[in-house]
Scaffold this motif. Structure first.
Motif, PDB file in Angstrom:
ATOM      1  N   THR A   1      19.653  36.266   3.763  1.00 50.69           N
ATOM      2  CA  THR A   1      20.426  37.009   2.403  1.00 50.69           C
ATOM      3  C   THR A   1      19.511  36.098   1.450  1.00 50.69           C
ATOM      4  O   THR A   1      19.198  36.808   0.499  1.00 50.69           O
TER       5      THR A   1
ATOM      6  N   ARG B   1      21.669  22.482   4.534  1.00 45.01           N
ATOM      7  CA  ARG B   1      21.288  23.073   3.471  1.00 45.01           C
ATOM      8  C   ARG B   1      21.481  23.717   1.935  1.00 45.01           C
ATOM      9  O   ARG B   1      22.857  23.598   1.546  1.00 45.01           O
TER      10      ARG B   1
ATOM     11  N   PRO C   1      21.879  25.672  -0.804  1.00 44.24           N
ATOM     12  CA  PRO C   1      22.118  26.991  -1.036  1.00 44.24           C
ATOM     13  C   PRO C   1      21.408  26.981  -2.509  1.00 44.24           C
ATOM     14  O   PRO C   1      21.675  26.066  -4.094  1.00 44.24           O
TER      15      PRO C   1
HETATM   16  N1  LIG Z   1      14.270  24.622   2.918  1.00 48.01           N
HETATM   17  C1  LIG Z   1      14.632  26.112   2.540  1.00 48.01           C
HETATM   18  N2  LIG Z   1      16.224  26.731   2.996  1.00 48.01           N
HETATM   19  C2  LIG Z   1      15.936  28.055   3.284  1.00 48.01           C
HETATM   20  C3  LIG Z   1      15.266  28.602   3.178  1.00 48.01           C
HETATM   21  N3  LIG Z   1      15.349  30.079   3.290  1.00 48.01           N
HETATM   22  C4  LIG Z   1      16.980  29.798   3.162  1.00 48.01           C
HETATM   23  N4  LIG Z   1      17.363  28.571   2.615  1.00 48.01           N
HETATM   24  C5  LIG Z   1      18.724  28.202   2.739  1.00 48.01           C
HETATM   25  O1  LIG Z   1      18.992  28.134   3.997  1.00 48.01           O
HETATM   26  C6  LIG Z   1      20.861  28.671   4.198  1.00 48.01           C
HETATM   27  C7  LIG Z   1      20.620  29.595   4.690  1.00 48.01           C
HETATM   28  O2  LIG Z   1      20.542  30.815   4.228  1.00 48.01           O
HETATM   29  P1  LIG Z   1      21.595  32.373   4.133  1.00 48.01           P
HETATM   30  O3  LIG Z   1      20.412  33.372   2.639  1.00 48.01           O
HETATM   31  O4  LIG Z   1      22.843  32.772   3.720  1.00 48.01           O
HETATM   32  O5  LIG Z   1      21.538  32.616   5.468  1.00 48.01           O
HETATM   33  P2  LIG Z   1      21.932  33.676   6.440  1.00 48.01           P
HETATM   34  O6  LIG Z   1      22.532  33.445   6.565  1.00 48.01           O
HETATM   35  O7  LIG Z   1      20.453  34.479   7.155  1.00 48.01           O
HETATM   36  O8  LIG Z   1      21.218  35.186   5.329  1.00 48.01           O
HETATM   37  C8  LIG Z   1      21.242  28.615   2.011  1.00 48.01           C
HETATM   38  O9  LIG Z   1      21.671  27.460   1.917  1.00 48.01           O
HETATM   39  C9  LIG Z   1      19.671  28.673   1.661  1.00 48.01           C
HETATM   40  O10 LIG Z   1      19.369  28.003   0.311  1.00 48.01           O
HETATM   41  C10 LIG Z   1      13.625  28.276   3.385  1.00 48.01           C
HETATM   42  O11 LIG Z   1      12.740  29.127   2.981  1.00 48.01           O
HETATM   43  N5  LIG Z   1      13.566  26.916   3.183  1.00 48.01           N
END
Ligand SMILES: Nc1nc2c(ncn2[C@@H]2O[C@H](COP(=O)(O)OP(=O)(O)O)[C@@H](O)[C@H]2O)c(=O)[nH]1
Lengths: 692, 74
Positions: A25, A482, A484
């Protein structure tokens, strides 16, 4: 950057695929967040995100496919992703991979490679992988898969140009997995009978027992092949899946010098949050904070919107209009819009909290903590958060059921949610208890909350007896904690709030207008209106509940639209409406702007208040002067209790009904309304007979 | 050969096979608990169930009746 208005006119179609929690996302947002459109996949409640952006002199549209661990359709999300991939060949598949979790993520990558579409791997979360001491050799991964691998850190928007450039040049993977010989032979015979660009993947899926639609000769051959394999002592499912897992493990090992350890921060935080005896109290405090957050921040805005509505009413009263028209504009139209808008602050902040809990990893933790309790009701642990959110507002609680995977679990929770006493019902409770049970107000209100919870739990339990339990079990991932990005969470909450206004606003407007017609026609005294006549019929129906006064029975009608208006309607029918005082333009503007300043100030003040200890006390009842006295004349204590039980249990509001309709369709929404009315009537009937 | 629930806290083992109904087994495998994977018991939930496991750095939760269908060695 210019957004493309019509996705159909794009000349490049990309799709993003990946395991859940890989930052997909965030990555899609980083690619072109300002052009994001959030909707639903047709006929489902799975969120569909699409973004279109210019690439050089061309236009690309990227569709974010739902998170999937594999292309075997185990969940609704996975089925959607698979069907969408098979339906049309995209110009590139962007596979978002969690760099610190290659072993598992590569399974999906291998399947995507087998589809034979142009593929590019976004190795995301690279910062986290490095922090976990992983040293990844990207060139090895590139070479093994035969596709470009781009390092990305989605939260910091790193690697995005490289990713787009690679997607433009993407080619099908060169990697080809070798399955055991007997399986390869079967695939070789089945493949020629399948007309599809991804026929190798389809042949493998069909052999491993996936329900793949094949035409007549192919499916006949498939049966023969399966029998042959079994006679050779080969389990095609284990053979195929096993080969892929082994390959994924082996490739992962060749890419990383060391094995990934557990995320440090996650290990530390989990020691507290999942602690044997601190875990649950901490979780409860956390939930309390979520509610405080929601109401501390939304209250000022609900108040301000009410003020704006009053000013608009005042301006309309100042216009030289016939009384009836002015009343329709002020109460019917502005009132209707006001009712819709009054929902939005609470919704927005609850959605904000929900998005945060989801993306940070807390939502999964809550499921782990309370799974045991939910299991007693035959539900997965994830059912807890939607049920709890219902006490804030039923509407987001019903949307939150989306975080569960099985349809029957979602439905059961959604049928239980409307019995959770939302904050709007509290206003009715506090008024009536202050009039009829002044000594025991808190006890009565608390019992009502418990009753709602009990009825909801029994509903979920009973429905569980009727529907088969979900087959997939409740195993799930506990993603690392993490932080967000504020942007993603904010955007998600606004999109969800907006989709409520769009989907439900119309219905609320119509119902408010209908209530206005009832109350005001034929013109004259309210006791001669349609409303009064209808209410008298209703009062006859509610007689067995010790509710005899038509004005009391009648207030339940607008209560169907929203519980917020029950007290207002009681006020109008007992005391006659105060004519709205006309208001000057300047005076009104001044009121709106000073209200806005007040709301901003109150929001700022809410930050320190969040940390304070929550007081456990009932808010003071709010009612027009004289209403309590009038009420106390018009019903007995038994009647009042029955009335409260009825208000607790019958249809919470049009918004909730529409939310149910959006998620589960017309039939379930109608059924739930009828069910709520029956339950409300039955229990109110009993309540009226309690010896008080 | 033991089943996954018999692991002691922090003990590691190798997944041998994943049993149980087809759909559930497939789901568990897709989460990473497939034959050949290394798995470590991390903790029990405060109320006694479910259980948490570490599979190559990735944390999974499983109810004990689901974990009971998974055979491990070593
Ligand atoms: N450290 C870090 N955190 C990330 C990265 N990409 C996404 N996140 C964090 O990972 C969490 C999940 O991301 P999300 O986009 O909701 O994941 P989805 O479930 O794959 O859509 C969120 O808290 C993001 O801020 C990254 O490249 N590095």
């Amino acid at each position: 950057m210019a957004c493309l208005a019509d996705p159909a006119s794009a000349d490049l179609r990309f799709v993003a695929v990946g395991n859940p929690n890989t930052g997909k996302t965030t990555l899609v947002n980083a690619l072109s967040g300002s052009c994001l459109r959030i909707g639903n996949w047709p006929g489902t409640t799975v969120e569909r995100v699409e973004t279109c952006f210019p690439v050089g002199d061309r236009h690309a549209c990227l569709v974010d496919l739902p998170g999937a661990y594999s292309l075997a359709a185990g969940t609704a999300e996975e089925r959607l992703t698979r069907d969408e991939l098979l339906a049309a060949r995209p110009d590139a598949v962007v596979d978002v991979v969690d760099a610190s979790n290659l072993e598992r993520n590569l399974y999906l990558t291998l399947e995507l490679a087998e589809l034979g579409y142009p593929l590019v791997v976004a190795l995301n979360l690279l910062d986290e992988a490095r922090a976990r001491g992983l040293d990844l050799r990207l060139e090895v991964l590139e070479e093994r898969l035969g596709v470009p691998v781009v390092a990305t850190v989605a939260v910091r928007e790193q690697g995005m140009e490289g990713l787009v450039a690679a997607a433009l040049q993407a080619r099908p993977a060169t990697l080809r997995l070798d399955y055991p010989e007997s399986i390869e032979n079967a695939v070789a015979r089945l493949e020629p009978l399948i007309q599809h660009p991804s026929r190798r993947w389809m042949a493998l899926a069909a052999l491993s027992g996936e329900p793949i639609a094949l035409d007549e000769p192919a499916s006949r051959l498939l049966e023969t092949l399966k029998v042959e394999l079994v006679s050779l002592g080969v389990d095609p499912f284990l053979g195929i899946v096993g080969t892929r897992y082994q390959a994924a493990r082996e490739i992962a090992a060749s890419v990383q010098a060391t094995r990934p350890g557990v995320h440090r921060l996650t290990e530390t935080l989990d020691r507290w949050f999942l602690h044997p005896w601190l875990g649950i109290p901490l979780f409860l405090v956390g939930m309390l904070l979520v509610f405080r957050f929601t109401f501390q921040f939304s209250d000022p805005w609900v108040g301000w919107l009410g003020q704006v509505q009053e000013v608009l009413g005042g301006w309309i009263a100042a216009l030289p209009l016939p009384g009836l028209l002015a009343s329709f504009l002020a109460d019917g139209l502005v009132g209707g819009i006001g009712t819709v808008l009054a929902f939005t602050p609470v919704l927005f902040f609850l959605f904000l909290a929900l998005s945060f809990l989801e993306a940070s990893g807390f939502l999964a933790r809550s499921a782990f903590l309370v799974d045991r309790l939910m299991k007693a009701m035959g539900l997965p642990g994830r059912a807890f958060i939607p049920m709890i959110l219902g006490f804030g507002c039923n509407v987001p609680a019903i949307s939150a059921t989306r975080t569960m995977e099985s349809f029957s679990d979602r439905l059961r929770v959604a049928m239980a949610v409307p019995f959770a006493a939302c904050s709007a019902r509290l206003a009715v409770f506090t008024l009536f208890t202050s009039v009829f049970f002044p000594q025991h107000a808190a006890v009565v209100v608390f019992s009502l909350y418990l009753l709602g919870l009990l009825v909801g739990m029994l509903t979920a339990l009973a429905l569980g007896r009727l529907t088969p339990p979900s087959q997939a079990g409740s195993a799930m991932e506990l993603p690392p904690y993490r932080i967000p990005t504020w942007k993603v969470v904010w955007r998600q909450a606004s999109a969800r709030t907006w989709s409520f206004v769009e989907g439900v606003g119309g219905a609320i407007l119509v119902s408010v207008a209908a209530v206005w017609v009832l109350l005001n026609l034929p013109p004259g005294d309210i006791s001669q209106s349609f409303y009064a006549r209808l209410s008298m019929g209703l009062a006859w129906l509610l007689g067995p509940l010790e509710i005899h006064d038509w004005r009391l029975a009648g207030a339940l009608l607008p209560g169907f639209v929203a519980k917020e208006v029950v007290i207002g309607t009681l006020g109008v029918s007992y005391l006659q409406a105060d004519p709205v005082a006309p208001m000057g333009l300047v005076e009104g503007l001044h009121e709106i702007t000073s209200g806005l300043a007040g709301a901003l100030w109150a929001t700022l003040q809410a930050f320190p208040a969040l940390l304070g200890l929550p007081g456990i006390h009932l808010p003071p009842p709010e009612a027009p002067e004289g209403l309590p006295a009038a009420l106390s004349q018009s019903m007995t204590r038994s009647g009042a209790l029955a009335y409260l039980v009825f208000v607790l249990l019958y249809t919470p509001c049009v918004g909730t009904l529409m939310a149910l309709r959006l998620e589960f369709g017309r039939r379930w929404a109608a059924l739930s309304a009828v069910y709520q009315l029956l339950v409300a009537y039955a229990l109110a009937f009993l309540a009226a007979r309690l010896p008080l | 050969m033991r089943c996954l629930t018999e692991l002691a806290m922090n003990e590691e083992a190798l997944v041998h096979s994943v049993g149980g109904p087809h759909l559930r087994a497939r789901r568990i495998m897709s989460l990473g608990l497939s034959p050949g994977a290394r798995v470590r018991m991390v903790r029990r939930a405060p109320l006694g169930d479910p259980l948490e496991f570490d599979v190559s750095g990735c944390l999974l939760m499983l109810r004990s009746e689901e974990a009971a269908g998974i055979v491990v060695e070593g």
